[in-house]
Design an enzyme around this catalytic site. Structure first.
Site, mmCIF file in Angstrom:
data_model
loop_
_atom_site.group_PDB
_atom_site.id
_atom_site.type_symbol
_atom_site.label_atom_id
_atom_site.label_comp_id
_atom_site.label_asym_id
_atom_site.label_seq_id
_atom_site.Cartn_x
_atom_site.Cartn_y
_atom_site.Cartn_z
ATOM 1 N N HIS A 88 -6.358 -5.483 -2.551
ATOM 2 C CA HIS A 88 -7.100 -5.686 -1.301
ATOM 3 C C HIS A 88 -7.337 -7.164 -0.999
ATOM 4 C CE1 HIS A 88 -8.799 -1.300 -1.100
ATOM 5 N NE2 HIS A 88 -7.500 -1.366 -0.981
ATOM 6 N N ARG A 130 0.819 -1.215 0.000
ATOM 7 C CA ARG A 130 0.000 0.000 0.000
ATOM 8 C C ARG A 130 0.854 1.267 0.000
ATOM 9 N NH1 ARG A 130 -3.769 2.605 4.388
ATOM 10 N NH2 ARG A 130 -5.312 3.633 3.057
ATOM 11 N N ASP A 132 -9.943 -8.852 2.757
ATOM 12 C CA ASP A 132 -10.384 -10.106 2.143
ATOM 13 C C ASP A 132 -10.875 -10.986 3.283
ATOM 14 O OD1 ASP A 132 -10.512 -12.759 1.260
ATOM 15 O OD2 ASP A 132 -8.757 -12.586 -0.029
ATOM 16 N N ASN A 187 -4.020 8.819 4.648
ATOM 17 C CA ASN A 187 -2.795 8.231 5.212
ATOM 18 C C ASN A 187 -2.736 8.264 6.731
ATOM 19 O OD1 ASN A 187 -1.795 7.788 2.628
ATOM 20 N ND2 ASN A 187 -0.690 9.736 2.543
ATOM 21 N N HIS A 199 0.327 4.294 -2.583
ATOM 22 C CA HIS A 199 0.086 5.685 -2.191
ATOM 23 C C HIS A 199 1.211 6.591 -2.672
ATOM 24 C CE1 HIS A 199 -3.289 5.359 1.020
ATOM 25 N NE2 HIS A 199 -3.491 4.564 -0.003
HETATM 26 C C1 HEM Z 1 -9.810 1.559 -5.546
HETATM 27 C C2 HEM Z 1 -9.277 2.489 -4.839
HETATM 28 C C3 HEM Z 1 -8.797 2.221 -3.467
HETATM 29 C C4 HEM Z 1 -9.369 2.651 -2.312
HETATM 30 C C5 HEM Z 1 -10.598 3.532 -2.152
HETATM 31 C C6 HEM Z 1 -8.582 2.122 -1.257
HETATM 32 C C7 HEM Z 1 -8.842 2.358 0.079
HETATM 33 C C8 HEM Z 1 -8.242 1.688 1.103
HETATM 34 C C9 HEM Z 1 -8.630 1.814 2.477
HETATM 35 C C10 HEM Z 1 -9.714 2.736 3.008
HETATM 36 C C11 HEM Z 1 -7.865 0.962 3.200
HETATM 37 C C12 HEM Z 1 -7.931 0.742 4.711
HETATM 38 C C13 HEM Z 1 -7.202 1.880 5.386
HETATM 39 C C14 HEM Z 1 -7.495 1.951 6.866
HETATM 40 O O1 HEM Z 1 -8.629 1.708 7.276
HETATM 41 O O2 HEM Z 1 -6.558 2.276 7.628
HETATM 42 C C15 HEM Z 1 -6.971 0.307 2.281
HETATM 43 C C16 HEM Z 1 -6.040 -0.628 2.627
HETATM 44 C C17 HEM Z 1 -5.188 -1.233 1.725
HETATM 45 N N1 HEM Z 1 -5.062 -0.934 0.387
HETATM 46 FE FE1 HEM Z 1 -6.310 0.194 -0.695
HETATM 47 N N2 HEM Z 1 -7.563 1.378 -1.764
HETATM 48 C C18 HEM Z 1 -7.643 1.405 -3.114
HETATM 49 C C19 HEM Z 1 -6.793 0.812 -4.010
HETATM 50 C C20 HEM Z 1 -5.691 0.054 -3.659
HETATM 51 C C21 HEM Z 1 -4.689 -0.427 -4.584
HETATM 52 C C22 HEM Z 1 -4.676 -0.146 -6.070
HETATM 53 C C23 HEM Z 1 -3.790 -1.141 -3.851
HETATM 54 C C24 HEM Z 1 -2.553 -1.869 -4.288
HETATM 55 C C25 HEM Z 1 -2.488 -2.559 -5.382
HETATM 56 C C26 HEM Z 1 -4.242 -1.106 -2.483
HETATM 57 C C27 HEM Z 1 -3.649 -1.758 -1.455
HETATM 58 C C28 HEM Z 1 -4.103 -1.749 -0.143
HETATM 59 C C29 HEM Z 1 -3.602 -2.644 0.882
HETATM 60 C C30 HEM Z 1 -2.577 -3.743 0.684
HETATM 61 C C31 HEM Z 1 -4.270 -2.302 2.072
HETATM 62 C C32 HEM Z 1 -4.070 -2.916 3.463
HETATM 63 C C33 HEM Z 1 -2.921 -2.207 4.124
HETATM 64 C C34 HEM Z 1 -2.583 -2.727 5.503
HETATM 65 O O3 HEM Z 1 -3.145 -3.709 5.981
HETATM 66 O O4 HEM Z 1 -1.681 -2.107 6.130
HETATM 67 N N3 HEM Z 1 -5.375 -0.350 -2.398
HETATM 68 N N4 HEM Z 1 -7.213 0.772 1.015
#
Ligand code: HEM
Ligand SMILES: *[C@@H]1O[C@H](CO)[C@@H](O)[C@H](O)[C@H]1NC(C)=O
Ligand SMILES: *[C@@H]1O[C@H](CO)[C@@H](O)[C@H](O)[C@H]1NC(C)=O
Ligand SMILES: *[C@@H]1O[C@H](CO)[C@@H](O)[C@H](O)[C@H]1NC(C)=O
Ligand SMILES: *[C@@H]1O[C@H](CO)[C@@H](O)[C@H](O)[C@H]1NC(C)=O
Length: 311
Positions: A205, A73, A257, A105, A77
């Site tokens: 995700h 992530r 997931d 962030n 970002h």
């Molecule tokens: C479609 C647009 C996307 C949105 C709106 C989005 C939004 C989010 C949100 C809200 C979270 C949880 C953050 C939290 O609650 O602290 C998250 C986690 C995450 N996102 Fe996305 N995301 C998007 C696209 C992506 C993409 C393209 C990737 C990478 C290929 C990605 C990888 C991740 C990963 C791996 C996590 C988990 C991080 C962790 O556990 O530390 N996301 N995302």
């Protein structure tokens, strides 16, 4: 939105086996290349960099499986705002507010201590040679592969930006978990990605966690309707509401997931098909960005990923 979900899932799910589309996101800044980026950029200046990065990432994931998600992530970002040039790692200074506290962030992106460990290990073998931006790109590739996901060709040679984006720029560029499909597609389109890319990249995700604050609106007051999102499976809704009661701790975590949180697999997409997507943006399907990379003589090789060299 239920309609949009059904449409996109049935139309686009078959494309998922092309998970390698991930490289579209992860090398996003390379779409507009710049012949200076290349997968062999450090072949002579730092031939062991891939191994060194992978070694530290492997240890970090062994200590905490979620770290693979957090590192992936960070790269996303980093790349979404101004291309992949490292400002997401910068701490605030007296004069500049870094990206870390921007809404998408703040209290959310993590893994900085692992990036520091990687940077130290890399500096120990090749001083002042490998940028923090390239370290994030390499760490993302190592992370994905170590939890069962695809590897991709990582183009290297990016330089670290000396100017972080403003908070407003970060907020405008990164997708929002409560966005609807047209909005999300618009943000991806703004960086040159189409609907299929958006769906493929959302596959990130398949690993990692989200805080209640990122999805509780759809549990209680979806789009201001005063009711839950009708697109959530009833049992799954009850389970999420019990994890995230109204007025409860906004930082409690749920896996993105629901079935296989620590493995890079198709579980994420299967869950969407059974209305068990965690974020509204998941259930609607979302994602990414794209701008030209910094290459020499622009930018710098940051010595400490938290601060620009001149600071
Ligand atoms: C479609 C647009 C996307 C949105 C709106 C989005 C939004 C989010 C949100 C809200 C979270 C949880 C953050 C939290 O609650 O602290 C998250 C986690 C995450 N996102 Fe996305 N995301 C998007 C696209 C992506 C993409 C393209 C990737 C990478 C290929 C990605 C990888 C991740 C990963 C791996 C996590 C988990 C991080 C962790 O556990 O530390 N996301 N995302
Ligand atoms: C970031 O989170 C902290 C709480 O940990 C809060 O005090 C601060 O106001 C937040 N910053 C922004 C820009 O939202
Ligand atoms: C690494 O290189 C920088 C810049 O050339 C220098 O300031 C620093 O002292 C070097 N560090 C080590 C451990 O050699
Ligand atoms: C990406 O990861 C795979 C698997 O760990 C590795 O074989 C490959 O060398 C990595 N590529 C780069 C450029 O880091
Ligand atoms: C739901 O959200 C809308 C718009 O954000 C707001 O006006 C309304 O007061 C909220 N309803 C409840 C029950 O919280």
């Amino acid at each position: 939105m239920g309609f949009a979900t059904a449409l996109t899932c049935t139309q686009l799910y078959p494309h998922f086996p092309h998970l390698l589309l991930l490289l579209l996101l992860l090398n996003i800044s390379d779409l507009h290349v710049n012949a200076q980026l290349s997968s062999s950029f450090y072949e002579t200046s730092c031939p062991t960099v891939v191994t060194v990065v992978e070694g530290v990432v492997r240890q970090a994931i062994e200590a905490e499986a979620r770290m693979a998600a957090s590192l992936l992530r960070l790269h996303f970002h980093d790349c979404f705002v101004h291309g992949c040039d490292g400002p997401v790692l910068l701490d605030d200074t007296a004069t500049v507010t870094g990206e870390k506290t921007a809404l998408p962030n703040n209290n959310s992106i993590r893994g900085f201590e692992v990036v520091d460990e990687i940077k130290s290990a890399v500096e120990a073998v090749c001083n002042a040679t490998v940028s923090c931006a390239d370290i994030l790109a390499l760490a993302a590739n190592a992370s994905a592969t170590l939890v069962g996901g695809p590897s991709w060709t990582v183009l290297l040679g990016r330089r670290d930006a000396t100017n972080p984006a403003s908070i407003a720029e970060v907020t405008a560029a990164l997708p929002n978990p409560n966005s609807d499909m047209p909005t999300i597609i618009g943000r991806f389109a703004a960086v040159g990605l189409n609907v299929e890319d958006t769906v493929a990249l959302s596959g990130g995700h398949t690993i990692g966690q989200a805080r209640c604050v990122s999805f509780s609106a759809r549990l209680y007051n979806f789009s201001g309707t005063g009711a839950p999102d009708p697109a959530i499976d009833a049992d799954f809704l009850a389970s999420l509401q019990s994890t995230c009661p109204q007025g409860g701790d906004a930082n409690v975590l749920r896996p993105l997931d629901a079935t296989t949180a620590d493995t890079f697999d198709v579980g994420y997409y299967s869950n969407l098909q059974s209305n068990r997507g965690l974020l509204q943006s998941d259930q609607e399907l979302t994602s990414d960005a794209n701008t030209a990379p910094l290459t020499a003589p622009q930018g710098e090789i940051r010595l400490n990923c938290h601060v620009v060299n001149s600071a």
